[in-house]
Motif scaffolding. Structure first.
Motif, mmCIF file in Angstrom:
data_model
loop_
_atom_site.group_PDB
_atom_site.id
_atom_site.type_symbol
_atom_site.label_atom_id
_atom_site.label_comp_id
_atom_site.label_asym_id
_atom_site.label_seq_id
_atom_site.Cartn_x
_atom_site.Cartn_y
_atom_site.Cartn_z
ATOM 1 N N UNK A 24 83.513 0.335 38.525
ATOM 2 C CA UNK A 24 83.022 -0.585 39.551
ATOM 3 C C UNK A 24 81.536 -0.918 39.357
ATOM 4 N N UNK A 25 80.750 0.085 38.977
ATOM 5 C CA UNK A 25 79.320 -0.151 38.768
ATOM 6 C C UNK A 25 79.080 -1.046 37.554
ATOM 7 N N UNK A 26 79.835 -0.825 36.485
ATOM 8 C CA UNK A 26 79.665 -1.632 35.271
ATOM 9 C C UNK A 26 80.057 -3.084 35.524
ATOM 10 N N UNK A 27 81.181 -3.330 36.194
ATOM 11 C CA UNK A 27 81.565 -4.721 36.442
ATOM 12 C C UNK A 27 80.643 -5.382 37.467
ATOM 13 N N UNK A 28 79.818 -4.570 38.116
ATOM 14 C CA UNK A 28 78.815 -5.104 39.047
ATOM 15 C C UNK A 28 77.465 -5.306 38.356
ATOM 16 N N UNK A 29 77.435 -5.110 37.033
ATOM 17 C CA UNK A 29 76.231 -5.402 36.259
ATOM 18 C C UNK A 29 75.318 -4.222 35.979
ATOM 19 N N UNK A 30 75.733 -3.015 36.343
ATOM 20 C CA UNK A 30 74.895 -1.836 36.134
ATOM 21 C C UNK A 30 75.224 -1.143 34.816
ATOM 22 N N UNK A 31 74.213 -0.541 34.224
ATOM 23 C CA UNK A 31 74.398 0.388 33.118
ATOM 24 C C UNK A 31 74.319 1.777 33.722
ATOM 25 N N UNK A 32 75.294 2.623 33.410
ATOM 26 C CA UNK A 32 75.360 3.963 33.987
ATOM 27 C C UNK A 32 75.143 4.990 32.885
ATOM 28 N N UNK A 33 74.165 5.862 33.095
ATOM 29 C CA UNK A 33 73.902 6.987 32.197
ATOM 30 C C UNK A 33 74.205 8.266 32.957
ATOM 31 N N UNK A 34 75.137 9.049 32.438
ATOM 32 C CA UNK A 34 75.473 10.332 33.055
ATOM 33 C C UNK A 34 74.857 11.446 32.237
ATOM 34 N N UNK A 35 74.080 12.280 32.896
ATOM 35 C CA UNK A 35 73.440 13.424 32.255
ATOM 36 C C UNK A 35 73.970 14.711 32.880
ATOM 37 N N UNK A 36 74.391 15.673 32.068
ATOM 38 C CA UNK A 36 74.813 16.963 32.631
ATOM 39 C C UNK A 36 73.623 17.680 33.276
ATOM 40 N N UNK A 37 73.831 18.205 34.461
ATOM 41 C CA UNK A 37 72.775 18.892 35.193
ATOM 42 C C UNK A 37 72.153 20.007 34.358
ATOM 43 N N UNK A 38 72.996 20.797 33.694
ATOM 44 C CA UNK A 38 72.482 21.903 32.878
ATOM 45 C C UNK A 38 71.569 21.406 31.769
ATOM 46 N N UNK A 39 71.907 20.264 31.193
ATOM 47 C CA UNK A 39 71.066 19.685 30.139
ATOM 48 C C UNK A 39 69.713 19.250 30.701
ATOM 49 N N UNK A 40 69.726 18.633 31.863
ATOM 50 C CA UNK A 40 68.481 18.184 32.484
ATOM 51 C C UNK A 40 67.576 19.369 32.782
#
Length: 142
Positions: free
Chosen positions: A96-112
């Motif tokens: 839904x976010x992508x078809x609404x024009x957003x780029x989504x980056x998911x980062x694992x909490x442990x990695x952050x």
């Protein structure tokens, strides 16, 4: 049973609403907020815990949002994203976010938490990519 519900309600009232600030119970969001605030290229771009409405009229609270660049960064902990239902819900949300024009980056909490500078570099890469994309678009004159 009642005590568990009371504790859950107490936790909701302690941290809700969290719009505009890093989640108080997320060390990953806290670490990113600190690093992003001091980064000359990224400081001031992202807002924490913002509501986004999709083209399907769904509303999502996203971890980080760069409104002008339409970038969303999600800091995903295994506790909340580590089962089939959560995995499936995240994919639909991303759709839904992508078809609404957003780029989504998911980062694992442990990695952050483990390497916040790597997380910032990934965010920087996405921001630079998005800026190149916007800069290469022909100007539309009405």
């Amino acid at each position: 049973m009642r005590r568990t519900n009371a504790v859950a309600e107490e936790h909701k009232s302690l941290c809700w609403p969290i719009n505009g600030v890093p989640h108080p119970f997320s060390p990953g969001e806290q670490a990113l907020a600190g690093r992003l605030a001091w980064d000359p290229e990224l400081a001031g771009l992202f807002e924490f815990n913002q509501k986004v409405t999709t083209v399907h009229a769904s509303q999502y609270l996203v971890d980080l949002l760069w409104p002008a660049g339409k970038i969303i960064v999600e800091v995903d902990g295994y506790k909340y994203h580590g089962n089939r239902a959560a995995f499936s819900q995240d994919r639909y949300r991303d759709y839904e976010l992508v078809i609404s024009g957003y780029t989504v980056l998911r980062l694992p909490h442990d990695e952050v938490v483990g390497d916040v500078m790597l997380a910032v570099e990934k965010i920087r890469d996405i921001v630079r990519f998005r800026r190149r994309h916007f800069d290469s678009q022909p100007e539309v004159i009405a």
